[in-house]
Design an enzyme around this catalytic site. Structure first.
Site, PDB file in Angstrom:
ATOM      1  CB  SER A   1       9.187 -18.119  27.289  1.00 24.40           C
ATOM      2  OG  SER A   1       9.828 -18.121  28.756  1.00 24.40           O
TER       3      SER A   1
ATOM      4  CE1 TYR B   1       5.987 -13.934  28.451  1.00 21.75           C
ATOM      5  CE2 TYR B   1       7.222 -15.449  29.810  1.00 21.75           C
ATOM      6  CZ  TYR B   1       7.066 -14.579  28.679  1.00 21.75           C
ATOM      7  OH  TYR B   1       8.180 -14.826  27.746  1.00 21.75           O
TER       8      TYR B   1
END
Ligand SMILES: NC(=O)c1ccc[n+]([C@@H]2O[C@H](COP(=O)([O-])OP(=O)(O)OC[C@H]3O[C@@H](n4cnc5c(N)ncnc54)[C@H](O)[C@@H]3O)[C@@H](O)[C@H]2O)c1
Length: 343
Positions: free
Chosen positions: A149, A174
């Site tokens: 990501s 995350y």
């Protein structure tokens, strides 16, 4: 070829499954239909990915998922409701199907919820991913594509973000799990000759976009004349990537990894077009022809200021060629949104 896609009933995964099947490949989809958002949306994604009528009579979660698993099984497609954290369950599927290449998209996604549930994010995104690598090691599977990501760049000030930048300062659990996946992935590549590409996706949008993501959430709220939560002064900015461009990047990565050996690459997949929050909202307003009601709120912890992808590596190495500008993408998203139920 036989591909094992994890998270193949989610947003990005269902688009990938659809394209792989269209190209004549066999797909094994592992997805646990987690409760991050409604399982009904994942059932619809699954049906759409198979080119089937997405209308479905819903009863109860377990019954509905069982039905979709049995009714979609074919010579070229199998769906398993399977959790990444259950290694024995995964092993049975791996042994039965012996996939050539793994495309690992399943994860607990979402920055803000990861702050409330960091242990769960660690268990799914790190241990769950390691379960897959352990099976690749044991069963000799050598090709692995993994979703990372843009969040790994944290609040880096140098823009655009390049794969060689320092990324040891993630600002959410995350992001930390994604960075960790890149590091442990390298270890498996090094020790067991697993060719691997880690794709850093930059905020992906388009039909089937997750309902928690801002473009989808804002479109729904503006459409229903409800307030939108508007964090900060509107100058935060994102490199939004249209789903078809992301799928093009994944397919080109698969092609690259299958033709090359000794591969470990980290690759940005973005659009290289940076849109501020103000611009994002005004584009949705103009396409919906409605005015947003903004509820102004402070910046949220864990949210980054700006993302901006340097995509030269993707262009040069795999021939990535994103095509969809933001206005065109939003028009396509809104067109899809208008036809949806359940939302
Ligand atoms: N959408 C984006 O903007 C974006 C940006 C950067 C990275 N990513 C990454 O891309 C991948 C796909 O994202 P998405 O937006 O399609 O998310 P998504 O939530 O729509 O899809 C993920 C799928 O994984 C499944 N899943 C979750 N936990 C699981 C578990 N323990 N076992 C098995 N399956 C499980 C979910 O049921 C879901 O269908 C994720 O790894 C995400 O972190 C997405």
């Amino acid at each position: 070829m036989k591909y094992l896609v994890t998270g193949g009933s989610g947003f990005i995964g269902s688009h990938l499954v659809e394209q792989l099947l269209k190209k004549g490949h066999t797909v094994i989809n592992i997805d646990n239909f987690d409760d991050f958002y409604s399982y009904k949306i994942k059932i619809r994604n699954t049906l759409e990915s198979l080119g089937q009528n997405p209308d479905f009579q819903y009863h109860s979660k377990d019954e509905d998922i069982e039905k979709i698993v049995s009714e979609t099984a074919s010579d070229t497609y199998r769906l398993y409701r399977q959790d990444l954290r259950d290694r024995e369950g995964l092993e049975e599927i791996f042994r039965k199907h012996q996939p050539d290449t793994i495309i690992h998209l399943a994860a607990l996604a979402g920055v803000r919820p990861s702050i409330a549930r960091p242990m769960e994010y660690e268990a799914v995104n790190i241990q769950g991913t390691m379960n897959l690598w352990e099976l690749c090691k044991t069963l000799g599977i050598k090709k692995f594509i993994c979703a990372s990501s843009s969040s790994v760049y944290g609040n880096n000030e140098k823009i655009p973000f390049s794969e060689t930048d320092f990324v040891d300062n993630p600002i959410s659990p995350y992001a930390a799990t994604k960075k960790c996946g890149e590091i442990i992935g390298h270890t498996y590549h090094h020790l067991y000759d697993i060719d691997m590409i880690q794709l850093r996706f930059f905020t992906v949008y388009g039909p089937r976009q997750r309902p928690d993501l801002a473009i989808h959430k804002f479109t729904k709220l503006i459409f229903e004349n409800q307030e939108i939560p508007f964090y900060g002064d509107g100058n935060t900015a994102r490199d939004y990537t249209y789903i078809d461009d992301i799928i093009d990047g994944i397919l080109k990565s698969i092609d690259y990894i299958e033709k090359n050996f000794g591969v470990y690459e980290i690759i940005n997949l973005g659009e290289n077009e940076v849109i501020s929050l103000n611009e994002m909202v005004s584009t949705i307003e103009s396409v919906l022809n409605k005015k947003a009601i903004k509820k102004r709120l402070p910046m949220q912890p864990g949210d980054v200021q700006r993302t901006n992808a340097d995509i030269s590596k993707a262009k040069n190495l795999i021939g990535y060629a994103p095509k969809t500008n933001f206005l065109t993408g939003i028009k396509k998203f809104v067109e899809w949104f208008a036809k949806q139920s359940p939302r």
